[in-house]
Scaffold this active site. Structure first.
Site, PDB file in Angstrom:
ATOM      1  N   GLY A  51     145.235  56.531  10.513  1.00 12.17           N
ATOM      2  CA  GLY A  51     144.731  55.194  10.831  1.00 12.17           C
ATOM      3  C   GLY A  51     144.861  54.959  12.319  1.00 12.17           C
ATOM      4  CB  CYS A  78     147.703  61.190  11.324  1.00 16.55           C
ATOM      5  SG  CYS A  78     147.689  60.578  13.028  1.00 16.55           S
ATOM      6  CE1 TYR A  79     150.065  53.021  10.996  1.00 16.36           C
ATOM      7  CE2 TYR A  79     149.691  53.257   8.631  1.00 16.36           C
ATOM      8  CZ  TYR A  79     150.117  52.501   9.711  1.00 16.36           C
ATOM      9  OH  TYR A  79     150.579  51.239   9.494  1.00 16.36           O
ATOM     10  CG  HIS A 164     143.877  63.971  11.705  1.00 15.10           C
ATOM     11  ND1 HIS A 164     143.715  62.898  10.866  1.00 15.10           N
ATOM     12  CD2 HIS A 164     144.430  63.477  12.841  1.00 15.10           C
ATOM     13  CE1 HIS A 164     144.126  61.796  11.461  1.00 15.10           C
ATOM     14  NE2 HIS A 164     144.570  62.120  12.660  1.00 15.10           N
ATOM     15  CG  ASP A 222     121.906  57.324   1.258  1.00 16.21           C
ATOM     16  OD1 ASP A 222     122.069  58.556   1.149  1.00 16.21           O
ATOM     17  OD2 ASP A 222     122.481  56.633   2.102  1.00 16.21           O
ATOM     18  CE  LYS A 368     123.074  60.377   4.349  1.00 16.80           C
ATOM     19  NZ  LYS A 368     122.621  58.990   4.175  1.00 16.80           N
TER      20      LYS A 368
END
Ligand code: XMP
Length: 594
Positions: A51, A78-79, A164, A222, A368
């Protein structure tokens, strides 16, 4: 079915993780940080995302502390890693690490790092770090700046990594996620788009019952996949697709979309020809925001016109939208749906359906890449599914306009001359385009460079230097073909002739990209018509870029022989006097010019 919950602690990180876990064949859902530990009982594992904030910052996202007591494996990233340490009694300090970092695994038999080399490259992006471990945790790896880059408490099944693993820059990130999801959480690989499709189809049938469905089809991936799916499940007689042709589409685009559906047996896509409405709505507007506003408002009017004849009685009709997963939030529908609601709040027919709760979003749980996979499974042509994104206002924002004629004023800017050196000639052009710096929009001039031999890397550096040093320049171009000596800005509005000219150049460039096998080598390749004229005509700017999510982008370094050949062909078009190539990254430029 195995299930992982990803707790969203900010930004797009959570969805990236969710998407990666699904790629491993395990179903993942993103949950908001205010969910309760008791809501997560059916998960086999939990991942806390990264974040943008620090854990001690005001407004930093928090989670239910009970999550760590569920007895389920938790991976903090991470966060999430810092939060785990902070909540459980560790300490957080300031340690910055940005970009590629060498990571050294110190606990070689950690299940999280099984099969990984002791040293590897990972990607970091943080200002804070764990400086003291909570009791019961041990260090499992470090980097030069970060002593506790990773930690674990095997007994409580709690794991943390500062870097990450979900981004592709972390070279073995996927293996780490696999170790967590399949190894530590013991998930089965029992999720696939094929079996999820059955669930979606059942949901559509249950929701729609005996009613009919109305859908606006832009021609983007989409809405296209959504339309095909509804047709397949409900049959074309119960689906009404409406495509609004704004006149800002590419060459024959609206017809192509209709034809593509006809070829796979669906002739229920109706085209509403609104070319004149939109041109009239934009009128003589030249300022980008004014053009966009006019187009947005006209869309609302046209949608109202087009749907009023249909008399969409909520007892009989349902509105469908091609909302996809990253656009949704957990509680109360979706962000995207909210946006659509404001967009359609003056469209009576659509509004009635929304008010009656008749909103179906069949692909709202898909990413996607999964939407694309589903599209292929539904029999849609690859060409349709793997197309470059195209903005809603279409070629209208790629046809620049100008209020009045202007001579080239800023010819010999001393800073510019100083930066480019004697081998490059350079001028600042009298036109303006949109850019982005920090979070702010800029509206400034492009610089045009002329070189004897193009060297992308060298020019890329010059481009950065120019936009860093000259405030009124937010974009840099290099000339490919034509005469740039006597350019003038000519007053111009959005007209059918100009749009037609751009359509031809756009089609030519994209055809050539496809022929050369380069179409899928770039993420998007806008072609822009700029009313900078010489005796032969206007200017065309090629803007091929590479990007992953459009937040940032790099100009594409296409092969020079290809670029030169295409430029010569475009210059041959009647009405074109100059062809240039945009060598600006985002930031400071945006992908589009308006
Ligand atoms: P920028 O120009 O902001 O564009 O770097 C980022 C991405 O968004 C697309 N774009 C739009 N898409 N409606 C859309 O559906 C719009 O109004 C719009 N404006 C920009 C752009 O093509 C790029 O992919």
């Amino acid at each position: 079915m195995s299930q992982i919950y990803v707790i969203d602690l900010g930004g797009q990180y959570a969805h990236l993780i969710g998407n990666r876990v699904r790629r491993l064949g395990v179903y993942a859902e993103v949950r908001s940080n205010d969910c309760k530990a008791s809501d997560l009982q059916d998960a086999q594992g939990i991942i806390l995302s990264g974040g943008p904030k620090g854990v001690k910052e005001e407004g930093a996202p928090e989670i239910d502390h009970e999550i760590f007591q569920l007895g389920k494996p938790v991976l903090g990233i991470c966060y999430g890693h810092q939060m785990m340490a902070h909540y459980l009694g560790g300490e957080i300090g300031t340690e910055r690490e940005y970009g590629f970092t060498d990571f050294n695994i110190s606990k070689k038999d950690s299940q999280l790092f099984q099969g990984l080399d002791a040293k590897q490259v990972v990607w970091n992006n943080h200002g804070d770090a764990v400086v003291k471990l909570p009791i019961g945790f041990e260090k499992t790896g470090s980097t030069e700046t970060c002593e506790f880059e990773s930690m674990e408490n095997v007994e409580q099944k709690l794991y943390g990594v500062q870097f990450h693993p979900e981004v592709s820059h972390s070279e073995h990130g996927m293996k780490l996620l696999e170790n967590f999801v399949l190894g530590i959480c013991k998930c089965e690989k029992d999720w696939s788009i094929a079996n999820f499709r059955e669930r979606i189809e059942q949901e559509i049938k249950d929701y729609v019952g005996a009613q009919k469905v109305f859908l606006l089809v832009s021609g983007g991936v989409d809405s296209t996949v959504c339309f095909a799916l509804l047709n397949q499940v409900l049959g074309p007689e119960r689906v009404y697709g409406l495509h609004v042709d704004s006149g800002f589409m590419r060459q024959d685009e609206s017809e192509k979309v209709k034809q593509m559906f006809a070829e796979i047996g669906y002739d229920n896509l109706h085209i509403y020809d609104a070319k004149n409405n939109f041109l009239k709505a934009v009128g003589s507007a030249t300022e980008p925001e004014e053009k966009r506003r006019a187009i947005g408002e006209e869309f609302i009017r046209v949608a109202a016109l087009a749907t009023s004849d249909l008399e969409l009685d909520p007892a009989e009709w349902i509105l469908a939208q091609g909302t996809i997963y990253p656009d949704t939030i957990e509680s109360g529908g979706s962000k995207h749906a909210d946006r659509i609601k404001t967009h359609h709040n003056r469209v009576d027919g659509i509004q009635k359906l929304i008010a009656a709760g008749k909103l179906l979003e069949p692909i709202k749980d898909l990413y996607k890449d999964e939407v694309r996979e589903l599209g292929i499974k539904l029999g849609l042509p690859e060409e349709m599914i793997y197309r470059h994104p195209f903005p809603g206002p279409g070629l209208a924002v790629r046809t620049l306009c100008a209020q009045q004629n202007e001579k080239l004023k800023i010819k010999n800017d001393p800073t510019l001359i100083d930066i480019v050196g004697p081998e490059i000639s350079a001028q600042i052009l009298p036109v303006k385009s949109v850019g982005v710096q920090g979070d702010a929009r800029s509206y400034a001039h492009p610089a045009l460079l002329e070189v004897t031999e193009i060297d992308w890397d060298k020019l890329g550096k010059v481009s950065v230097k120019i936009t860093n040093s000259i405030r009124e320049v937010n974009r840099v171009l290099v000339k490919l073909a034509g005469d740039s000596e006597n350019l003038e800005l000519q007053a111009a509005t959005l007209t059918e002739d100009r749009l037609d000219l751009l359509r031809v150049a756009d089609q030519l460039f994209h055809d050539e990209l496809r022929k050369a096998g380069l179409y899928h080598e770039v993420w998007q390749a806008p072609v822009v018509l700029v009313p900078l004229v010489n005796e032969q005509g206007e200017t065309i700017v090629l803007r091929p870029i590479n990007s992953t999510e459009a937040m940032t982008a790099n100009f594409a370094k296409l092969p020079l022989d290809f670029v030169k050949k295409v430029a010569a062909k475009i210059l041959n078009l009647k009405g074109i006097g100059l062809v240039a190539y945009d060598i600006t990254n985002k930031p400071p430029g945006t992908i589009e010019w308006e």
